[in-house]
Design a protein around this motif. Structure first.
Motif, mmCIF file in Angstrom:
data_model
loop_
_atom_site.group_PDB
_atom_site.id
_atom_site.type_symbol
_atom_site.label_atom_id
_atom_site.label_comp_id
_atom_site.label_asym_id
_atom_site.label_seq_id
_atom_site.Cartn_x
_atom_site.Cartn_y
_atom_site.Cartn_z
ATOM 1 N N PHE A 50 -61.489 0.969 -53.596
ATOM 2 C CA PHE A 50 -62.098 -0.082 -54.428
ATOM 3 C C PHE A 50 -61.304 -1.389 -54.395
ATOM 4 O O PHE A 50 -60.088 -1.394 -54.216
ATOM 5 N N ASP A 51 -62.068 -2.489 -54.607
ATOM 6 C CA ASP A 51 -61.439 -3.818 -54.697
ATOM 7 C C ASP A 51 -61.103 -4.164 -56.144
ATOM 8 O O ASP A 51 -60.181 -4.924 -56.408
ATOM 9 N N VAL A 52 -61.923 -3.649 -57.058
ATOM 10 C CA VAL A 52 -61.743 -3.992 -58.474
ATOM 11 C C VAL A 52 -61.854 -2.720 -59.309
ATOM 12 O O VAL A 52 -62.788 -1.933 -59.131
ATOM 13 N N VAL A 53 -60.888 -2.530 -60.199
ATOM 14 C CA VAL A 53 -60.927 -1.405 -61.143
ATOM 15 C C VAL A 53 -61.021 -1.993 -62.550
ATOM 16 O O VAL A 53 -60.223 -2.859 -62.917
ATOM 17 N N LEU A 54 -62.013 -1.532 -63.307
ATOM 18 C CA LEU A 54 -62.195 -1.995 -64.683
ATOM 19 C C LEU A 54 -61.897 -0.845 -65.635
ATOM 20 O O LEU A 54 -62.288 0.308 -65.385
ATOM 21 N N ASN A 55 -61.211 -1.161 -66.735
ATOM 22 C CA ASN A 55 -60.907 -0.124 -67.729
ATOM 23 C C ASN A 55 -60.866 -0.810 -69.091
ATOM 24 O O ASN A 55 -59.934 -1.543 -69.404
ATOM 25 N N ILE A 56 -61.915 -0.592 -69.877
ATOM 26 C CA ILE A 56 -62.015 -1.288 -71.166
ATOM 27 C C ILE A 56 -61.924 -0.291 -72.325
ATOM 28 O O ILE A 56 -62.762 0.622 -72.421
ATOM 29 N N GLU A 57 -60.915 -0.454 -73.129
ATOM 30 C CA GLU A 57 -60.744 0.317 -74.370
ATOM 31 C C GLU A 57 -60.859 1.821 -74.181
ATOM 32 O O GLU A 57 -61.583 2.476 -74.929
ATOM 33 N N SER A 58 -60.225 2.348 -73.199
ATOM 34 C CA SER A 58 -60.348 3.778 -72.934
ATOM 35 C C SER A 58 -58.979 4.446 -72.781
ATOM 36 O O SER A 58 -58.804 5.597 -73.191
ATOM 37 N N ALA A 59 -57.989 3.731 -72.239
ATOM 38 C CA ALA A 59 -56.733 4.375 -71.828
ATOM 39 C C ALA A 59 -55.896 4.908 -72.997
ATOM 40 O O ALA A 59 -55.030 5.756 -72.796
ATOM 41 N N HIS A 60 -56.155 4.436 -74.227
ATOM 42 C CA HIS A 60 -55.408 4.956 -75.379
ATOM 43 C C HIS A 60 -55.606 6.467 -75.515
ATOM 44 O O HIS A 60 -54.810 7.148 -76.129
ATOM 45 N N ALA A 61 -56.696 6.975 -74.914
ATOM 46 C CA ALA A 61 -57.021 8.397 -75.062
ATOM 47 C C ALA A 61 -56.437 9.264 -73.938
ATOM 48 O O ALA A 61 -56.626 10.470 -73.949
ATOM 49 N N TYR A 62 -55.760 8.656 -72.974
ATOM 50 C CA TYR A 62 -55.283 9.451 -71.842
ATOM 51 C C TYR A 62 -53.894 10.016 -72.157
ATOM 52 O O TYR A 62 -52.969 9.244 -72.444
ATOM 53 N N PRO A 63 -53.731 11.322 -72.058
ATOM 54 C CA PRO A 63 -52.431 11.911 -72.407
ATOM 55 C C PRO A 63 -51.289 11.438 -71.511
ATOM 56 O O PRO A 63 -50.168 11.305 -71.970
ATOM 57 N N ASP A 64 -51.562 11.170 -70.225
ATOM 58 C CA ASP A 64 -50.494 10.801 -69.297
ATOM 59 C C ASP A 64 -50.788 9.423 -68.697
ATOM 60 O O ASP A 64 -51.436 9.303 -67.651
ATOM 61 N N ARG A 65 -50.270 8.411 -69.366
ATOM 62 C CA ARG A 65 -50.567 7.022 -68.978
ATOM 63 C C ARG A 65 -50.041 6.684 -67.578
ATOM 64 O O ARG A 65 -50.723 6.040 -66.776
ATOM 65 N N SER A 66 -48.834 7.155 -67.241
ATOM 66 C CA SER A 66 -48.263 6.827 -65.922
ATOM 67 C C SER A 66 -49.141 7.389 -64.821
ATOM 68 O O SER A 66 -49.393 6.739 -63.797
ATOM 69 N N ARG A 67 -49.629 8.576 -65.050
ATOM 70 C CA ARG A 67 -50.468 9.215 -64.034
ATOM 71 C C ARG A 67 -51.751 8.387 -63.805
ATOM 72 O O ARG A 67 -52.203 8.204 -62.678
ATOM 73 N N PHE A 68 -52.322 7.875 -64.904
ATOM 74 C CA PHE A 68 -53.506 7.026 -64.781
ATOM 75 C C PHE A 68 -53.181 5.767 -63.968
ATOM 76 O O PHE A 68 -53.906 5.416 -63.032
ATOM 77 N N TYR A 69 -52.075 5.101 -64.293
ATOM 78 C CA TYR A 69 -51.726 3.874 -63.573
ATOM 79 C C TYR A 69 -51.493 4.172 -62.080
ATOM 80 O O TYR A 69 -51.876 3.387 -61.210
ATOM 81 N N GLU A 70 -50.867 5.303 -61.789
ATOM 82 C CA GLU A 70 -50.624 5.663 -60.378
ATOM 83 C C GLU A 70 -51.950 5.907 -59.654
ATOM 84 O O GLU A 70 -52.128 5.531 -58.496
#
Ligand SMILES: C[S@@+](CC[C@H](N)C(=O)[O-])C[C@H]1O[C@@H](n2cnc3c(N)ncnc32)[C@H](O)[C@@H]1O
Length: 318
Positions: free
Chosen positions: A190-210
């Motif tokens: 992908f060229d663009v990744v959008l994430n609006i008001e959702s990541a507060h619910a992810y248990p492993d933030r670093s894993r999401f960013y990776e």
């Protein structure tokens, strides 16, 4: 056969190739199994329930909450119009970045939030993924205002994806049930990744960013908003940078979001509003806090600055 699901779909867990047979997708490398039914394709690897039970419990709670919201919205009669699940943005004197104004659109504050998040980012003819896409409002608006080449909507809640699929008019749009920490796409999709008001619910933030970094092409942009504790902002920026994402814009837009919460309150507490239709008999608990109504704990924390609504743009440089 997999082409009609998405040309770059892979196993959520090991990123191996998939084979399709009837209503199943199976990973050729790790044997994970994914299901296809009439209303959605699920790319959740249920083995996580056993392998990482504490993380999975948090995800299960999200699925349950948003299923209940979906059901309540359908019963209230406003389900058809309720395509956004965010706080929205109302401009005031502060610097703005949007190049388009939404006019008097229905869901104006949520569309404004998206347009501010996008800012001057080029979306036209780009391949976009919206992670935690909810009920598809951001995807519909991106498509209307910016004409991307294609968009994928990924959300952990099957009820949300079933809703998006029911509203979809076909074309280069895909909606899949999947987990932000285990994104079922090949590297550099992908060229663009959008994430609006959702990541507060992810248990492993670093894993999401990776994962975001992995699926982005070099030069790609990550458009990210989140309500986070004020004392965790610096830590989040550090984790993003460790994942290989460079911050090119980081704004505190809490005051704009609070204005939107004020404006939304009347509609949300009316007879057809979410506060009147969700809560009693569900597991969500304090619905006023969930939607940050004035006077709720979340609203007051935003006012006091102990929670901040951050709007960020990041780029993958290598
Ligand atoms: C507050 S809503 C925002 C929805 C949408 N982005 C919007 O602006 O309307 C949060 C969404 O994140 C989704 N979500 C929560 N945890 C997730 C995860 N681990 N992976 C993917 N989506 C998730 C929820 O199902 C929900 O639809």
């Amino acid at each position: 056969m997999l082409q009609h699901l998405h040309p770059r779909l892979v196993c959520s867990s090991c990123k191996g190739a998939l084979v399709q047979s009837e209503a199943l997708l199976q990973c050729c490398s790790c044997n994970a199994v994914y299901t296809i039914d009439d209303t959605y394709v699920s790319m959740l690897d249920r083995r996580e329930q056993v392998d990482r039970p504490s993380g999975w419990n948090r995800k299960e709670a999200e699925i349950r909450d948003y299923s209940e919201i979906s059901q309540s919205l359908a019963l209230s009669g406003i389900g058809r119009f309720a395509t956004f699940l965010n706080y929205g943005y109302v401009p005031h004197g502060s610097e703005q970045h949007a190049v388009i104004e939404p006019g008097d659109a229905w869901n104006r504050n949520s569309i404004k939030l998206l347009l501010e998040t996008v800012g001057r980012t080029v979306i036209r003819d780009r391949q976009v993924i919206d992670i935690g896409c909810g009920r598809g409002g951001n995807i519909a608006a991106l498509s209307k205002y910016f004409k991307p080449l294609s968009i994928v909507g990924l959300d952990i809640c099957p009820a949300n994806i079933a809703y998006c699929n029911a509203k979809s008019r076909g074309g280069e749009f895909w909606y899949l049930v999947g987990d932000a920490e285990n994104i079922p796409f090949a590297d550099e999709s992908f060229d663009v990744v959008l994430n609006i008001e959702s990541a507060h619910a992810y248990p492993d933030r670093s894993r999401f960013y990776e994962e975001v970094h992995r699926i982005m092409r070099v030069g790609g942009v990550f458009l990210y908003t989140e309500l986070m504790p004020g004392d965790q902002v610096a830590q989040n920026v550090r984790l993003l940078e460790e994942a290989g994402l460079s911050v090119i814009r980081d704004q505190d837009v809490t005051s704009n979001v609070l204005l939107s919460c004020d404006e939304n309150a009347k509609q949300r507490t009316g007879t057809q509003g979410i506060a009147s239709n969700v809560g009693a008999g569900t597991n969500i608990g304090d619905i006023n806090d969930f939607i940050a109504l004035p006077g709720s704990k979340k609203y007051e924390e935003m006012k006091a600055g102990t929670r901040q609504y951050r709007m960020m743009n990041l780029v993958k440089r290598s």
